[in-house]
Each structure stands twice: as structure tokens, then as C-alpha cells.
Design a protein around this motif. Structure first.
Motif, PDB file in Angstrom:
ATOM      1  N   GLY A  43       0.344  -1.503   0.333  1.00 26.44           N
ATOM      2  CA  GLY A  43      -0.256  -0.069   0.069  1.00 26.44           C
ATOM      3  C   GLY A  43       1.028   1.675  -0.166  1.00 26.44           C
ATOM      4  O   GLY A  43       1.026   2.146  -0.383  1.00 26.44           O
ATOM      5  N   ALA A  44       1.737   1.132   0.749  1.00 25.11           N
ATOM      6  CA  ALA A  44       3.275   2.261   1.021  1.00 25.11           C
ATOM      7  C   ALA A  44       3.164   2.733  -0.027  1.00 25.11           C
ATOM      8  O   ALA A  44       3.289   4.161  -0.583  1.00 25.11           O
ATOM      9  CB  ALA A  44       3.479   2.068   2.423  1.00 25.11           C
ATOM     10  N   PRO A  45       3.947   1.726  -1.186  1.00 20.43           N
ATOM     11  CA  PRO A  45       4.691   2.619  -2.026  1.00 20.43           C
ATOM     12  C   PRO A  45       4.057   2.977  -3.378  1.00 20.43           C
ATOM     13  O   PRO A  45       4.063   3.730  -4.075  1.00 20.43           O
ATOM     14  CB  PRO A  45       5.636   1.232  -2.581  1.00 20.43           C
ATOM     15  N   CYS A  46       2.864   1.433  -2.958  1.00 17.62           N
ATOM     16  CA  CYS A  46       1.807   2.631  -4.399  1.00 17.62           C
ATOM     17  C   CYS A  46       1.328   3.777  -3.728  1.00 17.62           C
ATOM     18  O   CYS A  46       0.945   4.681  -5.337  1.00 17.62           O
ATOM     19  CB  CYS A  46       0.409   1.204  -4.688  1.00 17.62           C
ATOM     20  N   SER A  47       0.893   4.505  -3.095  1.00 19.41           N
ATOM     21  CA  SER A  47       0.557   5.079  -2.435  1.00 19.41           C
ATOM     22  C   SER A  47       1.495   6.267  -2.998  1.00 19.41           C
ATOM     23  O   SER A  47       1.451   7.030  -3.382  1.00 19.41           O
ATOM     24  CB  SER A  47       0.410   5.568  -0.862  1.00 19.41           C
ATOM     25  N   GLY A  48       2.885   6.499  -2.950  1.00 21.00           N
ATOM     26  CA  GLY A  48       3.729   7.104  -3.228  1.00 21.00           C
ATOM     27  C   GLY A  48       3.904   7.602  -4.904  1.00 21.00           C
ATOM     28  O   GLY A  48       3.925   8.062  -5.284  1.00 21.00           O
ATOM     29  N   ILE A  49       3.827   6.263  -5.712  1.00 23.63           N
ATOM     30  CA  ILE A  49       3.720   6.505  -6.903  1.00 23.63           C
ATOM     31  C   ILE A  49       2.559   6.870  -7.252  1.00 23.63           C
ATOM     32  O   ILE A  49       2.358   8.204  -8.029  1.00 23.63           O
ATOM     33  CB  ILE A  49       3.818   5.232  -7.356  1.00 23.63           C
ATOM     34  N   ALA A  98       3.192  10.855  -9.243  1.00 24.13           N
ATOM     35  CA  ALA A  98       2.349  10.387 -10.284  1.00 24.13           C
ATOM     36  C   ALA A  98       1.142  11.769 -10.842  1.00 24.13           C
ATOM     37  O   ALA A  98       1.333  12.770 -11.727  1.00 24.13           O
ATOM     38  CB  ALA A  98       1.919   9.687 -10.715  1.00 24.13           C
ATOM     39  N   ALA A  99       0.748  11.745  -9.869  1.00 23.27           N
ATOM     40  CA  ALA A  99      -0.438  13.156  -9.013  1.00 23.27           C
ATOM     41  C   ALA A  99       0.449  14.386  -9.542  1.00 23.27           C
ATOM     42  O   ALA A  99      -0.624  15.328 -10.630  1.00 23.27           O
ATOM     43  CB  ALA A  99      -1.598  13.053  -8.394  1.00 23.27           C
ATOM     44  N   GLN A 100       1.428  14.549  -8.694  1.00 28.95           N
ATOM     45  CA  GLN A 100       1.864  16.074  -8.841  1.00 28.95           C
ATOM     46  C   GLN A 100       2.953  16.134 -10.493  1.00 28.95           C
ATOM     47  O   GLN A 100       2.997  17.129 -10.582  1.00 28.95           O
ATOM     48  CB  GLN A 100       3.731  16.021  -7.637  1.00 28.95           C
ATOM     49  N   LEU A 101       3.503  15.081 -10.733  1.00 28.45           N
ATOM     50  CA  LEU A 101       3.837  14.983 -12.389  1.00 28.45           C
ATOM     51  C   LEU A 101       3.161  15.224 -13.362  1.00 28.45           C
ATOM     52  O   LEU A 101       3.428  15.566 -14.604  1.00 28.45           O
ATOM     53  CB  LEU A 101       5.231  14.064 -12.285  1.00 28.45           C
ATOM     54  N   GLY A 102       1.425  15.174 -13.033  1.00 23.10           N
ATOM     55  CA  GLY A 102       0.885  14.791 -14.264  1.00 23.10           C
ATOM     56  C   GLY A 102       0.953  13.561 -14.723  1.00 23.10           C
ATOM     57  O   GLY A 102       0.352  14.440 -16.562  1.00 23.10           O
ATOM     58  N   SER A 103       1.289  12.420 -14.923  1.00 24.31           N
ATOM     59  CA  SER A 103       1.896  11.609 -15.378  1.00 24.31           C
ATOM     60  C   SER A 103      -0.303  11.069 -15.486  1.00 24.31           C
ATOM     61  O   SER A 103      -0.204  10.307 -14.880  1.00 24.31           O
ATOM     62  CB  SER A 103       2.740  10.010 -15.051  1.00 24.31           C
ATOM     63  N   THR A 104      -0.836  11.311 -16.560  1.00 25.77           N
ATOM     64  CA  THR A 104      -2.475  10.883 -16.186  1.00 25.77           C
ATOM     65  C   THR A 104      -2.244   8.979 -17.137  1.00 25.77           C
ATOM     66  O   THR A 104      -2.935   8.258 -16.374  1.00 25.77           O
ATOM     67  CB  THR A 104      -2.932  11.649 -17.165  1.00 25.77           C
ATOM     68  N   LEU A 113      -1.930   7.013 -13.427  1.00 27.11           N
ATOM     69  CA  LEU A 113      -2.951   7.290 -12.448  1.00 27.11           C
ATOM     70  C   LEU A 113      -4.441   6.368 -13.393  1.00 27.11           C
ATOM     71  O   LEU A 113      -5.283   5.494 -12.784  1.00 27.11           O
ATOM     72  CB  LEU A 113      -3.405   8.705 -12.598  1.00 27.11           C
ATOM     73  N   GLU A 114      -4.964   6.880 -14.364  1.00 27.09           N
ATOM     74  CA  GLU A 114      -5.533   5.902 -15.641  1.00 27.09           C
ATOM     75  C   GLU A 114      -5.499   4.407 -15.560  1.00 27.09           C
ATOM     76  O   GLU A 114      -6.512   3.821 -14.954  1.00 27.09           O
ATOM     77  CB  GLU A 114      -5.556   6.458 -16.970  1.00 27.09           C
ATOM     78  N   ASP A 115      -4.377   4.251 -14.936  1.00 28.21           N
ATOM     79  CA  ASP A 115      -3.576   2.278 -14.803  1.00 28.21           C
ATOM     80  C   ASP A 115      -4.630   2.488 -13.156  1.00 28.21           C
ATOM     81  O   ASP A 115      -4.999   0.612 -13.444  1.00 28.21           O
ATOM     82  CB  ASP A 115      -2.379   1.980 -14.970  1.00 28.21           C
ATOM     83  N   ALA A 116      -3.687   2.843 -12.789  1.00 26.24           N
ATOM     84  CA  ALA A 116      -4.440   2.998 -11.180  1.00 26.24           C
ATOM     85  C   ALA A 116      -5.776   2.372 -11.254  1.00 26.24           C
ATOM     86  O   ALA A 116      -6.257   1.296 -10.407  1.00 26.24           O
ATOM     87  CB  ALA A 116      -3.543   3.503 -10.097  1.00 26.24           C
ATOM     88  N   GLY A 145      -8.545  10.521  -5.848  1.00 25.85           N
ATOM     89  CA  GLY A 145      -9.623  10.393  -5.590  1.00 25.85           C
ATOM     90  C   GLY A 145     -11.109  10.247  -6.775  1.00 25.85           C
ATOM     91  O   GLY A 145     -12.194   8.903  -6.511  1.00 25.85           O
ATOM     92  N   GLU A 146     -10.090   9.144  -7.882  1.00 27.34           N
ATOM     93  CA  GLU A 146     -10.687   8.081  -9.052  1.00 27.34           C
ATOM     94  C   GLU A 146     -11.197   7.178  -8.378  1.00 27.34           C
ATOM     95  O   GLU A 146     -12.122   6.181  -8.112  1.00 27.34           O
ATOM     96  CB  GLU A 146     -10.113   8.582  -9.977  1.00 27.34           C
ATOM     97  N   LEU A 147      -9.585   6.896  -7.189  1.00 27.94           N
ATOM     98  CA  LEU A 147      -9.362   5.492  -7.309  1.00 27.94           C
ATOM     99  C   LEU A 147     -10.480   5.462  -5.721  1.00 27.94           C
ATOM    100  O   LEU A 147     -11.023   4.226  -6.011  1.00 27.94           O
ATOM    101  CB  LEU A 147      -7.756   4.991  -6.828  1.00 27.94           C
ATOM    102  N   ALA A 148     -10.450   6.052  -5.328  1.00 29.17           N
ATOM    103  CA  ALA A 148     -11.945   5.784  -3.688  1.00 29.17           C
ATOM    104  C   ALA A 148     -12.538   5.644  -4.328  1.00 29.17           C
ATOM    105  O   ALA A 148     -13.521   4.439  -3.834  1.00 29.17           O
ATOM    106  CB  ALA A 148     -11.349   6.960  -3.059  1.00 29.17           C
TER     107      ALA A 148
END
Length: 236
Positions: A6-12, A16-22, A25-28, A58-61
Motif C-alpha cells: 500500500g505505501a509504495p503504491c501510494s507514493g507512486i 504521478a499526480a504531482q508530475l501530471g502523469s495521467t 493514474l488511469e492504469d491504477a 479521488g477516482e481510485l476511492a
């Protein structure tokens, strides 16, 4: 295993959100929405590890909340209902026969004469899926007989799983993470008391955050960036 990831996935996801890597995020989000139960467990562990961070989650939740509502909407297992779902994967004849036995709502045991390699394959499918099925080899005759027995753990697992789903949904709604569509809370997350820090997304160390808090309270800050620029962050 999923809880530890959970923790490493949360960091990724946060990165990704900070860098704008959509794409990341979409894969997750897709994984939590369409993959199996293990992916859902991993998604919930990721959300809990995220703590107060909301950007990118947000979308993940929302997908997790929708998944939980669908699980809770299923009819509860009746006493004496022994049907078990074999997770998708191998589609060989052995797995088809195994799936037929597992799905039978009344049949609890199966005596299955199989050669060694075939027994090994069935053992592996049951172990990998962590099914509530005891599998033993009766070493009599040729080939030996694989004896499968559905266990009472089936009912206890489902009871615990339902309690876990209810707790997860309550956490998602109470924290305001899953507010889109049917039943989610629209409350915003609580903000810490005191002055609101200027968050430029650059202060990461505890020393920087403490210094920023001192500056915001009117004190002097020694941890400034070159050129006299002070970066503020959020207190731990």
C-alpha cells in the motif's frame, strides 16, 4: 502481501499526480475497477497509506466505493450453500472440472484419480487462489486419488469479508474520499487548526516544515532557500 504494498503504491500515485502523469493514474484506476479481489485489497491499502493526501486518489476511492457497494449488494451465502468461485486464469480441462466441482452448491467432496503432474496443477490452483478447500492425496491404487473437501472456513471468510467491506465503505465516505454517486459523503477533509501554510509542493523534510510553521507564526526561519525564498509545507 497487498497490505505491505500500500505505501509504495501510494507514493507512486502521489508522484504521478504531482508530475501530471495521467497514464499511471488511469492504469491504477482501471485496476481497482476491473481486476480481481486482490487488486481491490491493494487499492484500499493504497488509499489508507495515502493519509491526508487527496490529489490523484479521488477516482481510485470512488472506484473502490462502487466496487464495495456491488459486493455488499450480493445475496449473503445461505447456510449449506457450498458454491465457490474459481478465479480466472488457466482454462485447461482440469481447471474446468475443478471449477464445476467448486461451483456446485451442495457437493462438498470429490475423489479424483489423477496422475502426479495433474495433481500438482490442481494443488497449485487451489493454493494460489487461497481457496477454502482441503486437498490431500490418497496413495492407493494407480493413479493416486486427489481428495478435495470444501471446508467450513468458507462461511467464516465471507462473514469477515463482509465486515471488512462495510468498514472500508464507512471509512471512504466518512473521510469524504468517495463522494460521487450514491452514498458518498460530500464533506471536505478536515483541515488542521492554525494558520494555513503556503504549500508550494517543495518542502518535504520535517526540518523544513517545522521552520515554515515558525515563520508562519511570526518567528524567524533559518531554513530558507537560496535568494531568501522560504518554502512552506504542511506540519506532520
Amino acid at each position: 502481501m497487498a497490505d505491505r504494498l500500500g505505501a509504495p503504491c501510494s507514493g507512486i500515485i502521489a508522484a504521478a499526480a504531482q508530475l501530471g502523469s495521467t497514464g499511471v493514474l488511469e492504469d491504477a484506476h482501471k485496476l481497482a475497477r476491473t481486476a480481481g479481489d486482490r487488486a481491490y485489497v491493494l487499492a484500499m491499502a493504497t488509499l489508507r497509506a495515502a493519509g491526508g493526501h487527496h490529489a490523484g486518489f479521488g477516482e481510485l476511492a470512488i472506484n473502490c466505493a462502487e466496487r464495495i457497494r456491488a459486493l455488499l449488494a450480493r445475496p449473503q451465502r445461505a447456510p449449506g450453500g457450498w458454491s465457490i468461485e474459481l478465479p480466472t486464469g488457466c482454462a485447461c480441462d482440469l481447471c474446468e472440472a475443478l471449477g464445476t466441482f467448486l461451483q456446485h452448491p451442495e457437493r462438498r467432496a470429490l475423489d479424483w484419480p489423477l496422475a502426479k503432474d495433474k495433481r500438482r496443477h490442481v494443488h497449485a490452483r487451489i493454493n494460489d487462489a487461497e481457496l477454502p478447500v482441503r486437498h490431500e492425496t490418497r496413495r492407493q491404487g494407480r493413479p493416486y486419488t486427489l481428495v478435495l473437501t470444501k471446508t467450513e472456513a468458507l462461511f467464516e471468510r465471507e462473514r469477515l469479508a463482509r465486515e471488512r467491506h462495510e468498514a472500508n465503505l464507512a471509512w471512504l465516505t466518512d473521510t469524504g474520499r468517495a463522494h460521487r454517486g450514491g452514498g458518498g459523503s460530500s464533506r471536505r477533509p478536515r483541515r488542521p487548526r492554525g494558520p494555513e501554510p503556503l504549500d508550494l509542493g517543495l518542502a518535504t523534510s520535517p526540518a523544513q516544515r517545522r521552520a515554515d510553521a515558525v515563520r508562519l507564526r511570526g518567528g524567524r526561519c533559518r531554513n530558507s532557500m537560496p535568494g531568501g525564498i522560504v518554502v512552506a509545507g504542511v506540519l506532520d
